[in-house]
Design a protein around this motif. Structure first.
Motif, short mmCIF file in Angstrom:
data_model
loop_
_atom_site.label_atom_id
_atom_site.label_comp_id
_atom_site.label_asym_id
_atom_site.label_seq_id
_atom_site.Cartn_x
_atom_site.Cartn_y
_atom_site.Cartn_z
N ILE A 199 0.82 -1.21 0.00
CA ILE A 199 0.00 0.00 0.00
C ILE A 199 0.85 1.26 0.00
CG2 ILE A 199 -1.86 1.27 1.14
CD1 ILE A 199 -2.67 -1.48 0.01
N ILE A 200 1.76 1.38 0.97
CA ILE A 200 2.53 2.62 1.11
C ILE A 200 3.60 2.74 0.02
CG2 ILE A 200 3.92 4.04 2.65
CD1 ILE A 200 1.04 3.59 3.58
N THR A 201 4.46 1.70 -0.11
CA THR A 201 5.52 1.76 -1.12
C THR A 201 4.92 1.81 -2.53
OG1 THR A 201 6.95 0.45 0.33
CG2 THR A 201 7.60 0.63 -1.98
N GLY A 202 3.96 0.92 -2.79
CA GLY A 202 3.31 0.92 -4.10
C GLY A 202 2.56 2.21 -4.36
N GLY A 203 1.91 2.75 -3.33
CA GLY A 203 1.15 3.99 -3.47
C GLY A 203 2.03 5.18 -3.77
N ILE A 204 3.16 5.28 -3.06
CA ILE A 204 4.09 6.40 -3.29
C ILE A 204 4.67 6.33 -4.70
CG2 ILE A 204 6.34 7.34 -2.65
CD1 ILE A 204 5.68 6.68 0.26
N SER A 205 5.13 5.15 -5.11
CA SER A 205 5.78 5.01 -6.42
C SER A 205 4.80 5.25 -7.55
CB SER A 205 6.44 3.64 -6.55
OG SER A 205 5.48 2.60 -6.41
N MET A 206 3.61 4.62 -7.49
CA MET A 206 2.63 4.77 -8.56
C MET A 206 1.98 6.16 -8.54
SD MET A 206 2.77 2.13 -10.47
CE MET A 206 4.54 2.31 -10.17
N GLY A 207 1.76 6.71 -7.34
CA GLY A 207 1.21 8.07 -7.23
C GLY A 207 2.15 9.09 -7.83
N ALA A 208 3.45 8.99 -7.49
CA ALA A 208 4.44 9.90 -8.05
C ALA A 208 4.55 9.74 -9.56
CB ALA A 208 5.80 9.66 -7.40
N PHE A 209 4.47 8.49 -10.03
CA PHE A 209 4.56 8.23 -11.47
C PHE A 209 3.41 8.89 -12.23
CE2 PHE A 209 3.14 5.49 -15.03
CZ PHE A 209 4.17 5.75 -15.91
N PHE A 210 2.18 8.71 -11.75
CA PHE A 210 1.02 9.26 -12.45
C PHE A 210 0.99 10.79 -12.39
CE2 PHE A 210 -0.81 4.91 -11.83
CZ PHE A 210 -0.95 4.62 -13.18
N LEU A 211 1.46 11.37 -11.28
CA LEU A 211 1.55 12.83 -11.20
C LEU A 211 2.57 13.37 -12.20
CD1 LEU A 211 1.38 13.46 -7.33
CD2 LEU A 211 -0.33 14.12 -9.05
N THR A 212 3.70 12.68 -12.31
CA THR A 212 4.74 13.09 -13.26
C THR A 212 4.24 12.93 -14.69
OG1 THR A 212 6.34 12.20 -11.67
CG2 THR A 212 7.18 12.84 -13.83
N LEU A 213 3.61 11.80 -14.96
CA LEU A 213 3.07 11.54 -16.29
C LEU A 213 2.03 12.59 -16.67
CD1 LEU A 213 3.01 9.53 -18.70
CD2 LEU A 213 1.17 8.32 -17.50
N LEU A 214 1.19 12.94 -15.72
CA LEU A 214 0.16 13.95 -15.95
C LEU A 214 0.78 15.30 -16.29
CD1 LEU A 214 -2.94 14.39 -15.88
CD2 LEU A 214 -2.68 15.08 -13.48
N SER A 215 1.86 15.66 -15.60
CA SER A 215 2.54 16.93 -15.86
C SER A 215 3.05 16.99 -17.30
CB SER A 215 3.70 17.12 -14.88
OG SER A 215 3.25 17.24 -13.56
N TYR A 216 3.72 15.91 -17.73
CA TYR A 216 4.29 15.88 -19.08
C TYR A 216 3.20 15.83 -20.15
CZ TYR A 216 9.06 15.42 -17.36
OH TYR A 216 10.28 15.66 -16.76
N LEU A 217 2.13 15.09 -19.90
CA LEU A 217 1.02 15.04 -20.86
C LEU A 217 0.35 16.40 -21.00
CD1 LEU A 217 -0.64 11.59 -20.01
CD2 LEU A 217 0.78 12.17 -22.00
N TYR A 218 0.22 17.11 -19.89
CA TYR A 218 -0.38 18.45 -19.92
C TYR A 218 0.52 19.41 -20.70
CZ TYR A 218 -3.35 22.26 -18.30
OH TYR A 218 -4.23 23.30 -18.25
N VAL A 219 1.85 19.26 -20.53
CA VAL A 219 2.80 20.11 -21.26
C VAL A 219 2.66 19.88 -22.76
CG1 VAL A 219 5.25 20.41 -21.77
CG2 VAL A 219 4.47 20.36 -19.41
N VAL A 220 2.62 18.59 -23.17
CA VAL A 220 2.48 18.26 -24.59
C VAL A 220 1.17 18.80 -25.14
CG1 VAL A 220 2.25 16.38 -26.26
CG2 VAL A 220 3.98 16.23 -24.45
N GLY A 221 0.08 18.62 -24.39
CA GLY A 221 -1.22 19.12 -24.83
C GLY A 221 -1.24 20.63 -24.95
N PHE A 222 -0.61 21.30 -24.00
CA PHE A 222 -0.55 22.77 -24.01
C PHE A 222 0.19 23.28 -25.25
CE2 PHE A 222 1.87 26.63 -23.01
CZ PHE A 222 0.85 27.49 -22.63
N LEU A 223 1.35 22.68 -25.54
CA LEU A 223 2.13 23.10 -26.70
C LEU A 223 1.41 22.78 -28.00
CD1 LEU A 223 5.69 21.99 -25.53
CD2 LEU A 223 4.82 24.31 -25.67
#
Length: 314
Positions: A199-223
């Protein structure tokens, strides 16, 4: 009733038991470790020495390089020793220490990569507010939160692991000290430890991954929708693709290792997958984040030119 063993040391079985492969793996991981030290160390020195690189992006990149030096130094030196030596024991205190710093630095890197993605999102999508939103105090605060949160997270693992009892073989089927393979040797109730991993280790790793992925996808969409420029979009996609490759190589194996339940067959797979996020990723980070970065290359050339080769000649 199972016999509880008083533990003073563990036996690390290492990466492979095949004798003739050990010299090959020793040379391979020694090269990987040296590249990681030199590459990340060079980035850290360049960022410190060049005033033009004293910006939020390079502040976080410097933190990442420092993390990668420490992260690879937690596991690789011990791996190199086990490949050379026939005595592969590690004390219980040494085990808990390595386990703590491995999870502390690994969690810090996971959170820091998410922060770096957010920094790029603000810089590209809100350039006029970037200096205000990502000022020096905010950057230091974000980095401090990443380090402190990770330290407390690793402390939970260390304390709960140190309280385990052992009633089986003390041979650890891994090349460094980690919680998951250790639970295979423990007796008694390990449900809390398993919960913390999943829960904790998996949650931190996957939560951080999806937040990072969302940031980059938003950047690509914005451009794509704002600029509608092929050259700008191509550059953004090229940069994001290389960054996402690092993210997948780090978060993917971590999620694969810690979210799945442990089994006898999964231990072999986990050992192979652990090589990616513990050894390969710290080497790739300096290459991916700086290889095509003109500012870093210009700063490097500037540092080498500061000392005039003809200085002192009559």
């Amino acid at each position: 009733m199972e016999n509880v063993t008083t533990v003073s040391e563990f036996l690390l079985l290492g990466l492979t038991s095949v004798q003739y492969l050990q010299p090959f793996f020793f040379v391979l991981f020694l090269i990987i470790y040296l590249i990681s030290l030199v590459g990340n160390g060079a980035i850290l020195v360049i960022i410190i020495l060049e005033p033009k690189l004293h910006s939020p992006m390079y502040f976080f990149l410097g933190n990442l390089s420092c993390l990668d030096i420490c992260y690879s130094s937690v596991t690789l030196p011990k791996l190199l020793l086990t490949l050379l030596s026939t005595r592969r024991v590690i004390s219980f205190l040494g085990f808990i220490t390595q386990l703590h710093f491995f999870h502390f630095l690994g969690c810090s890197e996971a959170i820091l990569l998410a922060i770096m993605g957010f920094d790029r999102f603000v810089a590209i999508c809100y350039p006029l507010h970037y200096a205000m939103l990502m000022n020096h105090q905010v950057c230091v605060l974000l980095a401090a939160v990443a380090w402190l949160t990770s330290f407390l997270y690793a402390l939970m693992h260390s304390v709960l692991t140190a309280r385990l009892n052992f009633c089986h073989s003390l041979k650890l089927h891994h090349f460094f000290c980690d919680v998951k393979p250790l639970l295979e040797l423990a007796c008694g109730d390990t449900q809390v430890n398993q919960w913390l991993i999943s829960i904790i280790t998996g949650g931190i790793s996957m939560g951080a991954f999806f937040l990072t992925l969302l940031s980059y996808l938003y950047v690509v969409g914005f451009l794509l929708f704002e600029h509608q420029s092929c050259s700008t979009l191509h550059k953004a996609l090229s940069t994001c693709a290389s960054h996402l490759m690092v993210l997948c190589l780090f978060y993917g194996p971590v999620g694969f290792t810690y979210i799945r339940p442990a089994s006898a067959t999964s231990m072999v797979q986990d050992r192979m997958v652990a090589v990616i996020y513990s050894a390969v990723t710290p080497v790739l980070n300096p290459l991916i984040y700086t290889l095509r970065n003109k500012e870093v290359w210009l700063a490097l050339k500037k540092i080498f030119r500061r000392k005039d080769p003809h200085q002192g000649e009559p």
